[in-house]
Design a protein around this motif. Sequence first.
Motif, PDB file in Angstrom:
ATOM      1  N   LEU A  37      -7.929  -7.821   5.354  1.00 42.80           N
ATOM      2  CA  LEU A  37      -6.678  -7.764   4.596  1.00 42.80           C
ATOM      3  C   LEU A  37      -5.751  -8.909   4.993  1.00 42.80           C
ATOM      4  CD1 LEU A  37      -4.759  -6.400   2.622  1.00 42.80           C
ATOM      5  CD2 LEU A  37      -4.067  -4.827   4.460  1.00 42.80           C
ATOM      6  N   VAL A  38      -5.687  -9.224   6.280  1.00 45.22           N
ATOM      7  CA  VAL A  38      -4.774 -10.277   6.751  1.00 45.22           C
ATOM      8  C   VAL A  38      -5.098 -11.634   6.115  1.00 45.22           C
ATOM      9  CG1 VAL A  38      -3.959 -11.569   8.749  1.00 45.22           C
ATOM     10  CG2 VAL A  38      -4.225  -9.092   8.899  1.00 45.22           C
ATOM     11  N   PRO A  39      -6.343 -12.128   6.204  1.00 49.82           N
ATOM     12  CA  PRO A  39      -6.624 -13.419   5.552  1.00 49.82           C
ATOM     13  C   PRO A  39      -6.429 -13.365   4.041  1.00 49.82           C
ATOM     14  CG  PRO A  39      -8.671 -12.379   6.270  1.00 49.82           C
ATOM     15  CD  PRO A  39      -7.538 -11.619   6.903  1.00 49.82           C
ATOM     16  N   PHE A  40      -6.680 -12.216   3.432  1.00 52.60           N
ATOM     17  CA  PHE A  40      -6.460 -12.063   1.997  1.00 52.60           C
ATOM     18  C   PHE A  40      -4.986 -12.299   1.660  1.00 52.60           C
ATOM     19  CE2 PHE A  40      -5.694  -9.901  -1.973  1.00 52.60           C
ATOM     20  CZ  PHE A  40      -6.872 -10.066  -2.706  1.00 52.60           C
ATOM     21  N   LEU A  41      -4.095 -11.775   2.509  1.00 52.21           N
ATOM     22  CA  LEU A  41      -2.660 -11.877   2.252  1.00 52.21           C
ATOM     23  C   LEU A  41      -2.112 -13.282   2.503  1.00 52.21           C
ATOM     24  CD1 LEU A  41      -1.417  -8.528   3.842  1.00 52.21           C
ATOM     25  CD2 LEU A  41      -1.593  -9.053   1.419  1.00 52.21           C
ATOM     26  N   VAL A  42      -2.704 -14.007   3.450  1.00 50.14           N
ATOM     27  CA  VAL A  42      -2.146 -15.309   3.825  1.00 50.14           C
ATOM     28  C   VAL A  42      -2.945 -16.489   3.264  1.00 50.14           C
ATOM     29  CG1 VAL A  42      -1.148 -14.363   5.933  1.00 50.14           C
ATOM     30  CG2 VAL A  42      -3.422 -15.410   6.019  1.00 50.14           C
ATOM     31  N   GLY A  43      -3.996 -16.209   2.522  1.00 49.05           N
ATOM     32  CA  GLY A  43      -4.755 -17.287   1.903  1.00 49.05           C
ATOM     33  C   GLY A  43      -5.738 -17.989   2.812  1.00 49.05           C
ATOM     34  N   LEU A  44      -6.263 -17.276   3.810  1.00 47.31           N
ATOM     35  CA  LEU A  44      -7.319 -17.811   4.660  1.00 47.31           C
ATOM     36  C   LEU A  44      -8.652 -17.178   4.265  1.00 47.31           C
ATOM     37  CD1 LEU A  44      -5.546 -17.754   8.152  1.00 47.31           C
ATOM     38  CD2 LEU A  44      -5.816 -19.700   6.600  1.00 47.31           C
ATOM     39  N   SER A  45      -9.741 -17.668   4.818  1.00 46.90           N
ATOM     40  CA  SER A  45     -11.069 -17.176   4.465  1.00 46.90           C
ATOM     41  C   SER A  45     -11.397 -15.873   5.183  1.00 46.90           C
ATOM     42  CB  SER A  45     -12.124 -18.229   4.825  1.00 46.90           C
ATOM     43  OG  SER A  45     -13.422 -17.677   4.776  1.00 46.90           O
ATOM     44  N   PRO A  46     -11.698 -14.786   4.446  1.00 41.66           N
ATOM     45  CA  PRO A  46     -12.108 -13.537   5.090  1.00 41.66           C
ATOM     46  C   PRO A  46     -13.370 -13.711   5.931  1.00 41.66           C
ATOM     47  CG  PRO A  46     -11.558 -13.153   2.783  1.00 41.66           C
ATOM     48  CD  PRO A  46     -11.590 -14.640   2.976  1.00 41.66           C
ATOM     49  N   VAL A 145       4.866  -4.902  -2.595  1.00 40.84           N
ATOM     50  CA  VAL A 145       5.327  -4.452  -3.914  1.00 40.84           C
ATOM     51  C   VAL A 145       4.918  -5.449  -4.993  1.00 40.84           C
ATOM     52  CG1 VAL A 145       7.378  -4.030  -5.321  1.00 40.84           C
ATOM     53  CG2 VAL A 145       7.222  -3.067  -3.020  1.00 40.84           C
ATOM     54  N   ASN A 146       5.061  -6.742  -4.726  1.00 42.50           N
ATOM     55  CA  ASN A 146       4.663  -7.753  -5.711  1.00 42.50           C
ATOM     56  C   ASN A 146       3.173  -7.685  -6.016  1.00 42.50           C
ATOM     57  OD1 ASN A 146       7.248  -8.704  -5.915  1.00 42.50           O
ATOM     58  ND2 ASN A 146       6.926 -10.512  -4.644  1.00 42.50           N
ATOM     59  N   MET A 147       2.356  -7.506  -4.985  1.00 42.92           N
ATOM     60  CA  MET A 147       0.918  -7.404  -5.198  1.00 42.92           C
ATOM     61  C   MET A 147       0.564  -6.170  -6.010  1.00 42.92           C
ATOM     62  SD  MET A 147      -0.498  -8.500  -1.430  1.00 42.92           S
ATOM     63  CE  MET A 147      -2.221  -8.324  -1.897  1.00 42.92           C
ATOM     64  N   ALA A 148       1.315  -5.120  -5.816  1.00 41.82           N
ATOM     65  CA  ALA A 148       1.024  -3.870  -6.510  1.00 41.82           C
ATOM     66  C   ALA A 148       1.452  -3.897  -7.980  1.00 41.82           C
ATOM     67  CB  ALA A 148       1.716  -2.703  -5.797  1.00 41.82           C
ATOM     68  N   MET A 149       2.502  -4.620  -8.308  1.00 41.83           N
ATOM     69  CA  MET A 149       3.115  -4.497  -9.623  1.00 41.83           C
ATOM     70  C   MET A 149       2.742  -5.586 -10.624  1.00 41.83           C
ATOM     71  SD  MET A 149       6.988  -3.284  -8.575  1.00 41.83           S
ATOM     72  CE  MET A 149       7.540  -3.451 -10.258  1.00 41.83           C
ATOM     73  N   TYR A 150       2.395  -6.774 -10.126  1.00 45.86           N
ATOM     74  CA  TYR A 150       2.260  -7.910 -11.039  1.00 45.86           C
ATOM     75  C   TYR A 150       0.820  -8.379 -11.180  1.00 45.86           C
ATOM     76  CZ  TYR A 150       7.302  -7.974 -10.356  1.00 45.86           C
ATOM     77  OH  TYR A 150       8.629  -7.618 -10.300  1.00 45.86           O
ATOM     78  N   GLU A 151       0.508  -8.929 -12.347  1.00 47.52           N
ATOM     79  CA  GLU A 151      -0.846  -9.416 -12.627  1.00 47.52           C
ATOM     80  C   GLU A 151      -1.253 -10.518 -11.656  1.00 47.52           C
ATOM     81  OE1 GLU A 151      -1.387 -10.609 -16.640  1.00 47.52           O
ATOM     82  OE2 GLU A 151      -0.886  -8.649 -17.494  1.00 47.52           O
ATOM     83  N   ASN A 152      -0.365 -11.479 -11.469  1.00 49.16           N
ATOM     84  CA  ASN A 152      -0.625 -12.585 -10.549  1.00 49.16           C
ATOM     85  C   ASN A 152       0.597 -12.751  -9.645  1.00 49.16           C
ATOM     86  OD1 ASN A 152      -1.335 -14.866  -9.165  1.00 49.16           O
ATOM     87  ND2 ASN A 152      -1.486 -16.195 -10.960  1.00 49.16           N
ATOM     88  N   ILE A 341     -11.681  -8.670  -4.744  1.00 49.32           N
ATOM     89  CA  ILE A 341     -10.787  -7.509  -4.715  1.00 49.32           C
ATOM     90  C   ILE A 341      -9.454  -7.895  -5.360  1.00 49.32           C
ATOM     91  CG2 ILE A 341      -9.561  -5.845  -3.262  1.00 49.32           C
ATOM     92  CD1 ILE A 341     -11.728  -6.276  -1.139  1.00 49.32           C
ATOM     93  N   PRO A 342      -9.009  -7.169  -6.379  1.00 51.71           N
ATOM     94  CA  PRO A 342      -7.745  -7.514  -7.052  1.00 51.71           C
ATOM     95  C   PRO A 342      -6.548  -7.342  -6.126  1.00 51.71           C
ATOM     96  CG  PRO A 342      -9.048  -5.976  -8.365  1.00 51.71           C
ATOM     97  CD  PRO A 342      -9.673  -6.013  -7.005  1.00 51.71           C
ATOM     98  N   PRO A 343      -5.510  -8.164  -6.276  1.00 52.28           N
ATOM     99  CA  PRO A 343      -4.300  -8.005  -5.462  1.00 52.28           C
ATOM    100  C   PRO A 343      -3.700  -6.603  -5.571  1.00 52.28           C
ATOM    101  CG  PRO A 343      -4.248 -10.100  -6.619  1.00 52.28           C
ATOM    102  CD  PRO A 343      -5.440  -9.345  -7.151  1.00 52.28           C
TER     103      PRO A 343
END
Length: 438
Positions: A37-46, A145-152, A341-343
């Motif tokens: 989850l951490v690399p997913f959130l910060v844009g690093l490689s899982p 909240v942004n990840m949960a509510m918005y398409e991108n 995995i979608p945001p």
Amino acid sequence: MTQSNEPVLDVKDVPKPAKWLTLSIQHLFAMFGATVLVPFLVGLSPAVALVSSGLGTLAYLLITRGQIPAFLGSSFAFIQPIIIAKAAGGTEAAMLGSFLAGIVYGIVALLISKLGLKWLLRILPPIVVGPVIMVIGLGLAGTAVNMAMYENPGAQELVYSNTHFLVALATLSITIFCSIYLKGIFGLIPILAGIIGGYIIALFAGIVDLSGVKEAPLFQVPEFFIPYVSYTPDFSWGIAAAMVPVAIVTLSEHTGHQMVLSKVVGRNFVEKPGLHRSILGDGVATTIASFIGGPPNTTYGENIGVLAITKVYSVYVIGGAAILAIAFGFIGKITALISSIPPAVMGGVSLLLFGIIASNGLRMLIDNKVDLGNKRNLIISSVILVIGIGGAFVEITDTISLSGMALASIVGIFLNLVLPGREESEGKQELFEENKVA
């Protein structure tokens, strides 16, 4: 050793191969959801995060002389600082900051070995650490909240989506259900269960792109980000100011985990092999991550929970889980699956997880009987919370600034040291209480 701590497998016991694999897989599942989850959130490689987690854990076991059965995974405390560092100077800046944080661990380990622990307790009492941990969680609330509510959620123009928000809420519901109603090992992997359940729902909702999974090879070398190979390091005081103060918080987290782990296993790991060794191991793991492009590492409360339930304390089981994590990082299909995995799914999990982090900061204050009726304590906690959550910053030069959690931590430490009445206000506070921030 008390009867409650009587092990199924002790620290140095080697399990039989089939049992060894099964027990190691349990630890892999416990850390997997949070670590990716951490690399997913910060844009690093899982994939790199999995490899760095495994390598860091093996280094930790070596440095602690195979005496502490602890698993290390991606640290949530560094999410916001990594985002800030990447915005200022790209991935190379984030890796430089991680490296410097690892060096701080090494310096603190050296000081503890020479001077003992009292100086650290004076700098990091619960009245400072508790509110800073709350800042970590609440400061990330907007991201969840942004990840949960918005398409991108990364777009300049945010587009609200009922579908995405419903998927996020469904993911949240599954995570809560698993956390409350599942028992034993399954109760320790609510994040992983929530991600899997949310992913299935997202598939039916039509917001999952599987093209990358189909095209990905079975085995693939992760996209390592190596200094002098992928980039040339360029030191920046601004990045140091953003990243290094976070080590102050994670040091207290690490110490809390060592105390809890000592209680679980029935041995005093703070004395033997020593807190200085475990902190050094954590710092080396973070340094290793910075050399290959992974997020900083920290000991994981989820895996301590696995130890408590199974009573399998073998470091060989932990080492097996570390090797499995490294192997998973080289499986291209798994990396592509994580990336698909979608945001909204990650956002749904984060709605709970970031709140839990903040609540654990509050729990530290309660467990240590910090009296917020005391004006001194009230002032310190209030200033930390508002500066950290409000996003205050101090611009030192054009390239150096202190902001958010880093500034809040420094201000909190300063106020605790200079305001009168420290001894009277602390009362029965104990730094070494259970702290489950990851």
